[in-house]
Design an enzyme around this catalytic site. Structure first.
Site, PDB file in Angstrom:
ATOM      1  N   SER A 229      55.699  14.546  22.814  1.00  0.00           N
ATOM      2  CA  SER A 229      55.709  15.334  21.591  1.00  0.00           C
ATOM      3  C   SER A 229      54.378  16.077  21.434  1.00  0.00           C
ATOM      4  CB  SER A 229      55.974  14.439  20.391  1.00  0.00           C
ATOM      5  OG  SER A 229      56.205  15.212  19.241  1.00  0.00           O
ATOM      6  N   HIS A 230      54.199  16.731  20.294  1.00  0.00           N
ATOM      7  CA  HIS A 230      53.012  17.548  20.040  1.00  0.00           C
ATOM      8  C   HIS A 230      52.531  17.279  18.622  1.00  0.00           C
ATOM      9  CE1 HIS A 230      50.325  20.993  19.686  1.00  0.00           C
ATOM     10  NE2 HIS A 230      50.516  21.255  20.963  1.00  0.00           N
TER      11      HIS A 230
END
Length: 395
Positions: A229-230
């Site tokens: 994810s980010h």
């Protein structure tokens, strides 16, 4: 294909190198057409030759980084061996080294001494932590640099810090060193001056950490480890499909609307006040991810991948290394070539720098000392080769 001149054709690079960082830099220079002579230890050579025996009995790192170079085996503990290298460097355009701090100077191969003799010479020194500071003399391997710079603090899952799966600090330093050589050669052509350039793995990795470093400096918080994810973008993760998973990287609100309206047929998600903007989606990440996963789970990976591409939504299949080796993007663009090695031919991917008027060369991976006699002959030492070999000065 039309044949034009190679970008660095006619330049001589002498490399006193080992491991990954400097060898990566000089291999790219060789790909660009420079003649690269690699100085290696008699009998042992670059210690990366012994990392493993994966490629027909040869080390995978060395096959990757050693191609296109000539190997000169010299004992640098011998004054005669050092004299041979100094003579060779006096004929070179570029000298690259990544020995331990101070080692090149002790051999009489430091930048000041070399450039006093030839002001047009370009000397590039690669190190772990740089030429000054409290950690100057510390041992520096890729993993240690990843830890010391904080790279591992942003890599991995929320529960576990990990190093990157490739030697990121080495590669970063090697690419900056290659860039420095090309830039210094261009400056020399324009203004006549050589250069001394210092590149450290620590500095190169710190530069690559610019985004999380600024978050720490100006928001006072550590960017969390997010797995796939980010920290500041959503949806940005791997999501389930009927037969696997697919990675989505929706970077802006137009992309979000394309995903939920054009692909999922869910305009209600586009207008949901909790999900309307990227900052909304980040604040409500769990809701966002759950909504996306509920939709992706109804598709096969291949069908969803095709539909996302048609709608212009950034996505990728999550592949392993076998998937890369057989990737149609490499195969259908004819990116594979055969490279000679001492143990037989191997396959390698073309250099990423694609010149449309000339294909960059992919020279052979050298056996240890394979070019010793030829280089000594160029230096006017043909009659002494036997003597030098018997005394162990060369191999």
């Amino acid at each position: 294909m039309a044949t034009g001149p190679l970008p660095l054709e006619g330049y001589l690079v002498v490399a006193l190198e080992q491991a990954v960082a400097a060898p990566l830099a000089t291999r790219h220079l060789a790909d660009l057409g420079a003649r690269v002579i690699k100085i290696e230890r008699v009998g042992e050579g670059d210690f990366a030759r012994a990392y493993d025996d994966t490629v027909h009995g040869q080390a995978s790192h060395f096959v990757w980084l050693g191609r296109g170079k000539e190997s000169l085996a010299v004992d640098l503990k011998s004054p005669e061996g050092v004299a041979i290298v100094r003579d060779l460097v006096s004929r070179a355009d570029v000298f690259v080294q990544n020995l331990a701090p101070g080692a090149a100077d002790r051999l009489g191969l430091g930048p000041d001494e070399l450039r006093d003799r030839d002001p047009r010479l370009i000397v590039v020194n690669l190190s772990g932590y740089g030429t000054a500071g409290p950690m100057r003399d510390r041992r520096a391997y890729d993993l240690l640099i990843q830890a010391e710079t904080g790279l591992v603090s942003v890599t991995g899952t929320p529960d576990t810090a990990t190093k990157t799966g490739i030697p990121t600090a080495d590669i970063a330093a090697g690419m900056y060193a290659c860039n420095a050589v090309v830039s210094a050669l261009l400056r020399r052509e324009r203004f006549g001056d050589g250069a001394t350039v210092d590149v450290s793995m620590f500095d190169a990795t710190a530069e690559w950490l610019g985004h999380p470093m600024y978050v720490q400096m100006y928001a006072g918080r550590q960017v969390p480890r997010m797995g796939l994810s980010h920290a500041v973008i959503a949806p940005y993760d791997a999501y389930p499909t009927r037969d696997g998973e697919i990675l989505l990287g929706v970077q802006n609100d137009r992309g979000w609307r394309a995903l939920v309206v054009d692909v999922f047929g869910r305009p209600d998600l586009a207008d949901d006040p909790d999900l309307r903007t990227n900052m909304d989606r980040v604040r409500n990440r769990a809701k966002c991810d759950a909504a996306v996963a509920a939709e992706t789970a109804g598709w096969t990976t291949a069908d969803l991948d095709a539909r996302l591409a048609e709608a212009g939504v950034p996505a990728a299949q999550v592949r392993d290394l076998a998937g890369l080796v057989d990737h149609p993007q490499l195969r259908e663009r004819d990116r594979w070539r055969t490279v000679s090695t001492p143990a037989g031919p191997v396959e390698a991917v073309l250099p990423p720098m694609t010149f449309r008027d000339v294909e960059l060369p992919m020279g052979a991976v050298p056996a240890l000392g394979a070019h010793t006699d030829a280089v000594l002959t160029e230096l006017g030492l043909a009659e002494r080769i036997g003597e030098l070999r018997r005394s162990g000065v060369v191999g």
